[in-house]
Write an enzyme that holds these catalytic residues in place. Structure first.
Site, PDB file in Angstrom:
ATOM      1  N   LYS A  95     -20.524   8.767  -5.316  1.00 33.53           N
ATOM      2  CA  LYS A  95     -19.956   8.036  -4.177  1.00 33.53           C
ATOM      3  C   LYS A  95     -19.217   6.792  -4.640  1.00 33.53           C
ATOM      4  O   LYS A  95     -18.076   6.527  -4.231  1.00 33.53           O
ATOM      5  CB  LYS A  95     -21.068   7.645  -3.203  1.00 33.53           C
ATOM      6  CG  LYS A  95     -20.623   6.694  -2.092  1.00 33.53           C
ATOM      7  CD  LYS A  95     -21.805   6.099  -1.347  1.00 33.53           C
ATOM      8  CE  LYS A  95     -21.363   4.967  -0.440  1.00 33.53           C
ATOM      9  NZ  LYS A  95     -22.488   4.297   0.232  1.00 33.53           N
TER      10      LYS A  95
ATOM     11  N   LYS B 271     -18.478  -4.727  -6.592  1.00 33.76           N
ATOM     12  CA  LYS B 271     -19.459  -3.648  -6.730  1.00 33.76           C
ATOM     13  C   LYS B 271     -18.824  -2.392  -7.305  1.00 33.76           C
ATOM     14  O   LYS B 271     -19.367  -1.772  -8.233  1.00 33.76           O
ATOM     15  CB  LYS B 271     -20.077  -3.346  -5.358  1.00 33.76           C
ATOM     16  CG  LYS B 271     -21.003  -2.125  -5.314  1.00 33.76           C
ATOM     17  CD  LYS B 271     -22.259  -2.319  -6.138  1.00 33.76           C
ATOM     18  CE  LYS B 271     -23.137  -1.078  -6.165  1.00 33.76           C
ATOM     19  NZ  LYS B 271     -23.850  -0.852  -4.899  1.00 33.76           N
TER      20      LYS B 271
ATOM     21  N   THR C 176     -22.659  -0.189   0.405  1.00 29.19           N
ATOM     22  CA  THR C 176     -21.520  -0.031  -0.492  1.00 29.19           C
ATOM     23  C   THR C 176     -20.494   0.845   0.224  1.00 29.19           C
ATOM     24  O   THR C 176     -20.741   2.036   0.460  1.00 29.19           O
ATOM     25  CB  THR C 176     -21.940   0.608  -1.824  1.00 29.19           C
ATOM     26  OG1 THR C 176     -22.889  -0.249  -2.475  1.00 29.19           O
ATOM     27  CG2 THR C 176     -20.737   0.788  -2.738  1.00 29.19           C
TER      28      THR C 176
END
Length: 290
Positions: free
Chosen positions: A237, A162, A87
């Site tokens: 994050k 995502k 990611t």
């Protein structure tokens, strides 16, 4: 297939093991993680990528992805595909895609949803950006490592999907934890709260599948002292990535920004690091209105 796998930590290790167990030849590299069963160790990332049909990476961030790509692309054979399951920033994924294209290689950005449990069970969901030919080539591998792979369009769109998904997840988990903390203070039994909301308009994955209240709903990290299925620092994050993307796209995301700030406080100023992201519930339980 001949597969190279770079990054064999909590997520990459089980994914590589599942590919090897399915009969593929997997060569792996990691700086510190142990080699999964059935995976042949390489001395370097470039060695793991050499003459492979597909190379899969699972790395901590975009800077490391770009560094690893610069190292391995010269070793990859023409026509092979780099599948990045990390990611990372949308721009980082698109930069590596451009480098792959210039080298005659395919590229897919394919971040995952499903956590460590999904990686071990082979039930991940892949959000995939890239060209049709590369997606078709990697399709059999997605079927082994996951239960679903959604082709979201061109390079970078997997990362876009995502971070949008996890922005929703972060916001809804905070709202769910707030609601349970409020219900406690109003004298509403947690099981009653769950029974009502899980079948009403407050229904969400955060409540129904991953309830942050111990002893309520299906098993979740809350029932294991909030040991992480998805760590709070990883949620932070992803929320930071979502807000960086929102700023670049001039998108107004006030709830996403608020969730980022709350997780920053939880991880960096309180005791949230190393806990599951649903441990926001005990955080709110301990706080009054400020």
């Amino acid at each position: 297939m001949q597969i190279g796998f770079i990054g064999l930590g909590n997520m990459g290790g089980p994914m590589a093991r599942n590919l090897a167990a399915a009969g593929h030849s997997v060569t792996g590299f990691d700086l510190s993680a142990p080699m999964p069963e059935g995976v042949t160790a390489a001395a370097t990332a470039a060695e793991a990528a050499d003459a492979r049909d597909v190379v899969i990476t699972m790395l901590p961030n975009g800077a490391i992805l770009k560094s690893v790509a610069a190292d391995i692309l010269p070793s990859m054979q023409a026509g092979s595909v780099l599948v990045d399951c990390s990611t990372v920033e949308v721009d980082a994924a698109r930069a590596v895609a451009a480098d792959c294209a210039a080298s005659g290689l395919g590229f897919l950005d394919a971040p995952v949803s499903g956590g460590v449990g999904g990686a071990a069970a082979g039930t991940l969901t892949f959000m995939v950006g890239g060209d049709d030919k590369s997606f078709e080539a990697a399709g059999p591998l997605f079927e082994i490592m996951g239960q679903k792979a959604v082709h979201c369009g061109g390079a970078g769109n997997g990362q876009a999907a995502k971070i949008c998904n996890n922005m929703i997840l972060g916001v809804t988990m905070i709202a769910t934890c707030e609601a349970f903390a409020l219900a406690d203070k109003l004298g509403l039994d947690r099981q009653s709260m769950f029974d009502v909301v899980s079948t009403s308009s407050g229904y969400s994955w955060s409540l129904n599948a991953y309830c942050p209240a111990p002893g309520v709903g299906p098993q979740s990290p809350a029932d294991n002292d909030y040991k992480p299925g998805f760590a709070a620092e990883l949620m932070l994050k992803d929320l930071r990535l979502s807000q960086a993307a929102a700023e670049a796209a001039d998108a107004d995301t006030p709830m996403g920004a608020a969730a980022r700030t709350l997780y920053e406080d939880f991880v960096e100023k309180e005791n949230g690091k190393g806990q599951d992201f649903s441990a926001m519930l005990p955080r709110f339980e301990q706080r009054g209105r400020s």
